[in-house]
Design a protein around this motif. Sequence first.
Motif, mmCIF file in Angstrom:
data_model
loop_
_atom_site.group_PDB
_atom_site.id
_atom_site.type_symbol
_atom_site.label_atom_id
_atom_site.label_comp_id
_atom_site.label_asym_id
_atom_site.label_seq_id
_atom_site.Cartn_x
_atom_site.Cartn_y
_atom_site.Cartn_z
ATOM 1 N N THR A 5 15.175 48.351 20.328
ATOM 2 C CA THR A 5 16.569 47.509 20.764
ATOM 3 C C THR A 5 16.783 47.513 22.590
ATOM 4 O OG1 THR A 5 18.196 48.858 20.200
ATOM 5 C CG2 THR A 5 17.359 47.438 18.445
ATOM 6 N N LYS A 6 17.269 46.480 22.838
ATOM 7 C CA LYS A 6 17.706 46.429 24.336
ATOM 8 C C LYS A 6 18.821 47.341 24.256
ATOM 9 C CE LYS A 6 16.331 41.588 25.028
ATOM 10 N NZ LYS A 6 16.915 40.207 25.137
ATOM 11 N N GLU A 7 19.035 48.017 25.641
ATOM 12 C CA GLU A 7 19.941 48.948 25.838
ATOM 13 C C GLU A 7 21.313 48.248 25.469
ATOM 14 O OE1 GLU A 7 21.244 51.097 29.897
ATOM 15 O OE2 GLU A 7 19.258 51.178 29.334
ATOM 16 N N ASN A 8 21.505 47.056 25.821
ATOM 17 C CA ASN A 8 22.729 46.461 25.792
ATOM 18 C C ASN A 8 22.915 45.329 24.516
ATOM 19 O OD1 ASN A 8 20.982 44.378 26.694
ATOM 20 N ND2 ASN A 8 22.565 43.555 28.017
ATOM 21 N N ALA A 9 22.002 45.892 23.261
ATOM 22 C CA ALA A 9 21.985 45.001 22.375
ATOM 23 C C ALA A 9 23.458 44.741 21.793
ATOM 24 C CB ALA A 9 20.983 45.329 21.362
ATOM 25 N N ASN A 10 24.091 45.729 21.538
ATOM 26 C CA ASN A 10 25.544 45.686 21.153
ATOM 27 C C ASN A 10 26.442 44.643 21.829
ATOM 28 O OD1 ASN A 10 25.661 47.615 23.464
ATOM 29 N ND2 ASN A 10 27.233 48.920 22.573
ATOM 30 N N LEU A 11 26.362 44.944 23.140
ATOM 31 C CA LEU A 11 27.162 43.618 23.993
ATOM 32 C C LEU A 11 26.662 42.261 23.748
ATOM 33 C CD1 LEU A 11 27.346 45.803 27.320
ATOM 34 C CD2 LEU A 11 28.941 45.529 25.645
ATOM 35 N N ILE A 12 25.354 42.181 23.565
ATOM 36 C CA ILE A 12 24.624 41.038 23.355
ATOM 37 C C ILE A 12 25.290 40.344 22.092
ATOM 38 C CG2 ILE A 12 22.651 39.637 22.798
ATOM 39 C CD1 ILE A 12 21.272 41.669 24.782
ATOM 40 N N ASN A 15 29.133 39.765 22.598
ATOM 41 C CA ASN A 15 29.335 38.423 23.167
ATOM 42 C C ASN A 15 29.073 37.184 22.284
ATOM 43 O OD1 ASN A 15 30.197 39.785 25.557
ATOM 44 N ND2 ASN A 15 28.389 39.771 26.393
ATOM 45 N N TYR A 16 27.772 37.288 21.607
ATOM 46 C CA TYR A 16 27.424 36.204 20.930
ATOM 47 C C TYR A 16 28.573 35.895 19.671
ATOM 48 C CZ TYR A 16 24.672 33.343 17.605
ATOM 49 O OH TYR A 16 24.224 32.212 16.825
ATOM 50 N N LEU A 17 29.161 37.223 18.952
ATOM 51 C CA LEU A 17 30.149 36.853 17.979
ATOM 52 C C LEU A 17 31.500 36.066 18.504
ATOM 53 C CD1 LEU A 17 29.762 40.105 15.915
ATOM 54 C CD2 LEU A 17 28.929 37.753 15.373
ATOM 55 N N GLU A 18 31.842 36.501 19.623
ATOM 56 C CA GLU A 18 33.043 36.036 20.358
ATOM 57 C C GLU A 18 32.872 34.636 20.919
ATOM 58 O OE1 GLU A 18 35.555 36.691 24.401
ATOM 59 O OE2 GLU A 18 34.681 38.410 23.477
ATOM 60 N N LEU A 60 23.088 35.625 10.962
ATOM 61 C CA LEU A 60 23.233 34.714 12.078
ATOM 62 C C LEU A 60 22.602 33.492 12.212
ATOM 63 C CD1 LEU A 60 24.603 37.091 14.919
ATOM 64 C CD2 LEU A 60 26.141 36.003 13.164
ATOM 65 N N GLY A 61 21.204 33.370 11.714
ATOM 66 C CA GLY A 61 20.537 32.448 11.705
ATOM 67 C C GLY A 61 19.965 32.377 13.132
ATOM 68 N N ILE A 62 19.722 33.601 13.742
ATOM 69 C CA ILE A 62 18.877 33.353 15.009
ATOM 70 C C ILE A 62 17.913 34.410 15.032
ATOM 71 C CG2 ILE A 62 21.215 32.952 16.368
ATOM 72 C CD1 ILE A 62 21.449 35.944 16.893
ATOM 73 N N SER A 63 16.916 34.336 16.083
ATOM 74 C CA SER A 63 15.747 35.298 16.072
ATOM 75 C C SER A 63 16.431 36.580 16.522
ATOM 76 C CB SER A 63 14.984 34.581 17.320
ATOM 77 O OG SER A 63 13.950 35.470 17.558
ATOM 78 N N PRO A 64 15.665 37.535 16.097
ATOM 79 C CA PRO A 64 16.122 39.051 16.244
ATOM 80 C C PRO A 64 15.543 39.428 17.606
ATOM 81 C CG PRO A 64 14.003 38.872 14.755
ATOM 82 C CD PRO A 64 14.624 37.730 15.069
ATOM 83 N N THR A 65 14.725 38.586 18.288
ATOM 84 C CA THR A 65 14.364 39.096 19.590
ATOM 85 C C THR A 65 15.211 39.186 20.859
ATOM 86 O OG1 THR A 65 13.707 36.693 20.163
ATOM 87 C CG2 THR A 65 11.883 38.154 19.198
ATOM 88 N N ILE A 66 16.521 38.482 20.341
ATOM 89 C CA ILE A 66 17.655 38.484 21.226
ATOM 90 C C ILE A 66 18.087 40.022 21.713
ATOM 91 C CG2 ILE A 66 19.384 38.117 19.537
ATOM 92 C CD1 ILE A 66 20.808 36.443 21.420
ATOM 93 N N PHE A 67 17.775 40.721 20.646
ATOM 94 C CA PHE A 67 18.359 42.269 20.563
ATOM 95 C C PHE A 67 17.102 43.082 20.716
ATOM 96 C CE2 PHE A 67 20.842 39.908 17.210
ATOM 97 C CZ PHE A 67 21.792 39.972 17.890
ATOM 98 N N LEU A 68 15.760 42.803 20.661
ATOM 99 C CA LEU A 68 14.957 43.458 20.803
ATOM 100 C C LEU A 68 14.308 43.734 22.130
ATOM 101 C CD1 LEU A 68 13.053 42.414 17.405
ATOM 102 C CD2 LEU A 68 14.688 44.533 17.752
#
Length: 77
Positions: A5-12, A15-18, A60-68
């Motif tokens: 996962t990306k180093e900042n996956a948690n922040l991504i 932010n997405y949820l917010e 969330l119905g999004i691609s997991p690549t946003i986090f990987l």
Amino acid sequence: MANVTKENANLILENYLEEHGISKTFVANKIGITPQAFNRRLRVDGAFDADFAFKVSKVLGISPTIFLSSSYTKRLN
């Protein structure tokens, strides 16, 4: 073991949820964990793994690549 996962996956994710007005509790319940466990996944190094990324992205119905990481997503293609 390399982190997939990306180093900042948690922040991504936060932010997405917010930005979309989605609560962490909603996502936690949908993936079958407590809100406390969900928050731990966001706060503890290494806890936001590929499995968690796939579960969250499905809800969330999004691609997991946003986090990987890019090296991992290349293996998916």
